[in-house]
Motif scaffolding. Structure first.
Motif, short mmCIF file in Angstrom:
data_model
loop_
_atom_site.label_atom_id
_atom_site.label_comp_id
_atom_site.label_asym_id
_atom_site.label_seq_id
_atom_site.Cartn_x
_atom_site.Cartn_y
_atom_site.Cartn_z
N TYR A 161 0.81 -1.22 0.00
CA TYR A 161 0.00 0.00 0.00
C TYR A 161 0.84 1.27 0.00
CZ TYR A 161 -4.33 -2.35 -0.50
OH TYR A 161 -5.34 -3.09 -1.04
N LEU A 162 2.14 1.13 -0.19
CA LEU A 162 2.98 2.27 -0.54
C LEU A 162 3.36 2.20 -2.02
CD1 LEU A 162 5.11 2.35 2.69
CD2 LEU A 162 3.69 4.22 1.82
N ILE A 163 3.77 0.99 -2.46
CA ILE A 163 4.22 0.84 -3.85
C ILE A 163 3.04 1.04 -4.82
CG2 ILE A 163 5.10 -0.82 -5.54
CD1 ILE A 163 6.82 -1.96 -3.17
N LEU A 164 1.91 0.40 -4.49
CA LEU A 164 0.76 0.52 -5.40
C LEU A 164 0.28 1.97 -5.55
CD1 LEU A 164 -2.22 -1.58 -6.22
CD2 LEU A 164 -2.63 0.72 -5.38
N PRO A 165 -0.01 2.68 -4.47
CA PRO A 165 -0.47 4.07 -4.66
C PRO A 165 0.56 4.94 -5.37
CG PRO A 165 -0.87 3.35 -2.40
CD PRO A 165 -0.03 2.30 -3.04
N ALA A 166 1.85 4.69 -5.08
CA ALA A 166 2.90 5.48 -5.73
C ALA A 166 2.84 5.29 -7.25
CB ALA A 166 4.27 5.08 -5.18
N GLU A 167 2.80 4.02 -7.67
CA GLU A 167 2.75 3.76 -9.11
C GLU A 167 1.43 4.22 -9.71
OE1 GLU A 167 4.02 -0.14 -10.36
OE2 GLU A 167 5.72 -0.16 -8.99
N ALA A 168 0.34 4.02 -8.97
CA ALA A 168 -0.98 4.41 -9.48
C ALA A 168 -1.08 5.93 -9.63
CB ALA A 168 -2.08 3.90 -8.55
N SER A 169 -0.53 6.68 -8.67
CA SER A 169 -0.64 8.15 -8.76
C SER A 169 0.05 8.65 -10.02
CB SER A 169 -0.05 8.81 -7.51
OG SER A 169 1.35 8.66 -7.46
N SER A 170 1.11 7.96 -10.41
CA SER A 170 1.82 8.31 -11.64
C SER A 170 1.04 7.84 -12.87
CB SER A 170 3.21 7.69 -11.58
OG SER A 170 3.80 7.67 -12.83
N ASN A 171 0.58 6.58 -12.87
CA ASN A 171 -0.17 6.05 -14.02
C ASN A 171 -1.46 6.82 -14.29
OD1 ASN A 171 1.37 3.93 -15.13
ND2 ASN A 171 0.78 2.55 -13.49
N LEU A 172 -2.14 7.24 -13.23
CA LEU A 172 -3.44 7.88 -13.41
C LEU A 172 -3.33 9.38 -13.73
CD1 LEU A 172 -4.38 5.10 -12.34
CD2 LEU A 172 -6.26 6.29 -11.25
N ALA A 173 -2.09 9.87 -13.82
CA ALA A 173 -1.90 11.27 -14.24
C ALA A 173 -2.36 11.46 -15.68
CB ALA A 173 -0.43 11.66 -14.09
N LYS A 174 -2.49 10.35 -16.44
CA LYS A 174 -2.88 10.49 -17.85
C LYS A 174 -4.34 10.91 -18.02
CE LYS A 174 -2.18 5.90 -18.97
NZ LYS A 174 -2.23 5.07 -17.77
N TYR A 175 -5.14 10.80 -16.95
CA TYR A 175 -6.55 11.23 -17.06
C TYR A 175 -6.60 12.71 -16.76
CZ TYR A 175 -6.72 6.30 -17.22
OH TYR A 175 -6.46 5.02 -17.59
N ASP A 176 -6.27 13.49 -17.82
CA ASP A 176 -6.04 14.92 -17.67
C ASP A 176 -7.00 15.76 -18.49
OD1 ASP A 176 -5.20 14.35 -20.19
OD2 ASP A 176 -3.10 14.92 -19.89
N SER A 177 -8.06 15.13 -19.03
CA SER A 177 -9.11 15.81 -19.80
C SER A 177 -8.63 16.29 -21.17
CB SER A 177 -9.69 17.00 -19.03
OG SER A 177 -8.83 18.13 -19.10
N VAL A 178 -7.50 15.79 -21.66
CA VAL A 178 -6.98 16.28 -22.93
C VAL A 178 -7.16 15.28 -24.08
CG1 VAL A 178 -4.91 17.08 -24.16
CG2 VAL A 178 -5.32 17.80 -21.80
N ARG A 179 -6.68 14.04 -23.88
CA ARG A 179 -6.65 13.10 -25.02
C ARG A 179 -7.84 12.16 -25.11
NH1 ARG A 179 -1.20 11.14 -23.12
NH2 ARG A 179 -2.27 11.85 -21.26
N PHE A 180 -8.42 11.84 -23.95
CA PHE A 180 -9.61 10.96 -23.94
C PHE A 180 -10.33 11.17 -22.62
CE2 PHE A 180 -5.65 8.48 -23.37
CZ PHE A 180 -5.68 8.40 -21.99
#
Lengths: 98, 502
Positions: free
Chosen positions: B312-331
């Motif tokens: 629960y440190l590694i997963l949120p860390a990686e997820a916070s980075s992966n989910l940065a792509k939901y930025d309202s620009v490309r999809f």
């Protein structure tokens, strides 16, 4: 152990680009405090010289041939965008007027 | 024709291959049932009859021309909504992607199509696979076919309930901390997390890239093995894809024997904290193996105590980075606040509206774990725990071929019971998380019904990395021992879904 405060939650939410209401800040502060206290135990687990593992199966130098393969057309790439113009993604203002 | 839905995928493939039934007939049988009963289990977010039947027709035409594309040719399948499909909307259980039509297929989806498996639909899941119950799906929870008031596990509860409820003979899941194996355990079905890199992650909506792995969700061990054989293999589009084949899992299942087998029981995951009926089932599995001459050894994995914390440190860390792509620009979603807002404000408003509470919690936790000043203490230490877990496992596997644990600490809990207690929810994955941190394969196989509530329990088989065949071998042996006792697979004891009411 680091205390999770409402100010810290507001700061983290702004770094993560998530708008939060005051109610959410209060709720998240409580929830994150409990979670952080629990996960902080990892500190106790490691003492001395332990290497970090970032990837479960070590791999290096994954290359491919430098050849052109079929990929999305510009129209396809733009097809799911909320807004586009002149073959580009269109976004609202980048700079604040004020 | 309704008896088709009670057959295993291997049996269906055989019937199709010998032209006793067509793929169209089999696909229609499962589709009709899904359409009729999906409101009870809410296994599917999206069903598409036209696409499924078109694929079934193609499979039948190929067969008529003498072509069999795979050992599962013509058998329909359900796909977790975390894999992108160009002919069906893909949401990963999130509002932020509602209505998104991807421009390409995930490699696993391409492989399924090429192998002649018609896709019935996309299955429900916790939003971005964050959860153990599907209660965090933005579209509502799936329900357990054994008891509709209970959770079917998560995040892959759509796939597990589809298979256990016989709305599909096969399904695809994704497993980051147990999202295939935990749902399998609580629905009396079979689920495998293959070795990290055995199955391509190209086109899989990323949660935590160093932990995510795609795998089979089925009712029998042979079906899981056949499906893993179809979806695995090197993919140049995934740089973490293993270069070499791990061999045939179906062969490992068919040739399974007890000869020389040494089984380890993990001291840290054997009794404490497990529901009495789950522990009792686990002891029964061990007794059965002992009675067949299998050597049982207790092994010590002290760092497992810290696996949930590290996860629960590694997963949120990686997820916070992966989910940065939901930025309202490309999809995906875009929310425009009033006035002439800057892109930064648009992003924040979009992510506020588009993400559910658990996703926000984990992104903010991950942002915290990665921020300067805390990085070494949290993320750095968690990565070191990962090394310690690998070392513990290496020592254990020097003594035994596989490790056994109960898959889940309890049987299926009631919908609503843990939804407001994130920490309690996280502990459901206590036995499944170490495999993700270490990259090793794990399979959950049903081992009976807990005495206190009559709900399914599962046993987890862990094997060293790349030795998925060894895990399948032992899974098949355990399944055979129970089949001999019950006269059929556990799933045959499940209640009649048509008679159940929400």
């Amino acid at each position: 152990m680091s205390e999770v405060t409402p100010d810290l939650v507001r700061h983290l939410a702004s770094l993560a680009r998530i708008l939060v209401t005051e109610e959410e800040v209060q709720k998240l502060t409580g929830e994150l405090s409990v979670i952080v206290d629990s996960v902080a135990s990892v500190n106790k687990a490691v003492s001395g010289d332990v290497a970090a593992t970032s990837h479960p199966i070590p791999m290096s130098n994954v290359f491919r041939e430098d050849i052109v393969l079929p990929s999305l057309t510009q129209a396809e790439a733009l097809s799911a965008a909320p807004d586009s113009a002149e073959g580009r993604f269109k976004v609202p203002a980048i700079l604040d007027e004020e | 024709m309704s008896d088709l839905i009670h057959k295993s995928a291997a049996e269906l493939a055989q019937l199709i291959n010998s032209k006793q039934v067509s793929s169209v007939e089999v696909t229609s049988a499962f589709f009709d049932r899904s359409e009729k009963l999906n409101h009870k289990t809410f296994s599917y977010l999206h069903l598409n009859r036209e696409n499924a039947l078109a694929a079934a027709k193609l499979a039948d035409q190929a067969l008529a021309a003498g072509k069999v594309h795979s050992p599962l040719h013509g058998v329909p399948i359900a796909v977790k909504d975390v894999l992108v499909t160009k002919d069906a909307p893909t949401t990963a259980g999130s509002k932020i992607l509602e209505g998104w039509m991807p421009q390409y297929d995930a490699t696993v989806v391409v492989k399924l199509r090429e192998a002649g498996l018609p896709i019935l639909g996309k299955t429900n899941m916790d939003e971005f696979a964050m959860g153990s119950s599907t209660e965090y799906s933005a579209y509502g929870p799936s329900r357990n076919p054994w008891d509709l008031q209970r959770i079917p596990g998560g995040s892959g509860g759509g796939s597990s309930s589809a298979v256990a409820g016989r709305l599909a003979p096969l399904a695809i899941g994704s497993d980051t901390g147990g999202s295939i194996r935990y749902p399998a355990a609580v629905t009396g079905s079979v689920g495998t997390k293959p070795t990290y890199g055995a199955v391509s992650r190209y086109g899989v909506i990323a949660l935590a890239s160093s932990l995510d792995q795609i795998g089979p969700v089925t009712n029998t061990v042979l079906d899981a093995a056949l499906l893993q054989d179809v979806i695995s293999g090197h993919d140049a589009k995934d740089s973490t894809s293993l270069p070499n084949s791990l061999g045939s899992m179906a062969e490992a299942v068919r040739n399974a024997d007890f000869k020389g087998l040494r089984v380890g029981v993990v001291k840290q995951l054997s009794s404490d904290g497990f529901q009495a009926g789950v522990s009792e089932r686990f002891q029964d599995t061990i007794s059965k193996l002992t009675a067949n001459g299998v050597e049982i050894v207790e092994v010590d994995c002290p760092s497992f105590e810290y696996s949930v914390a590290a996860y629960y440190l590694i997963l949120p860390a990686e997820a916070s980075s992966n989910l940065a792509k939901y930025d309202s620009v490309r999809f995906g979603m875009r929310i425009l606040p009033e006035g002439n807002p800057t892109i930064e404000r648009v992003m924040a408003a979009t992510r506020e509206a588009g993400f559910g509470p658990e996703v926000k919690r984990r992104i903010i936790l991950g942002t915290y774990a990665l921020s300067s000043g805390y990085y070494d203490a949290y993320y750095g230490s968690a990565q070191k725990v990962r090394t310690l877990i690998q070392q513990d496992l290496a020592k254990a596997f020097a003594k035994v071929d596989v490790l056994l644990t109960p898959t889940a600490p309890t049987t299926a809990f009631k919908i609503g019971e843990k939804v407001n207690d994130p920490l309690a929810m996280y502990l459901n994955d206590i036995a499944t998380i170490p495999a993700n941190l270490a990259g090793i394969p794990g399979i959950s196989v049903p081992n009976g019904l807990a005495k206190e509530d009559g709900l399914p329990s599962g046993v987890q088989i862990l094997a060293p990395a790349m030795q998925d065949a060894q895990a399948y071998r032992v899974a098949a042996l355990i399944e055979n021992l129970y089949k001999a006792e019950w006269g059929d697979y556990l799933i045959s004891q499940a209640p009649d879904l048509e008679a159940l009411n929400v």
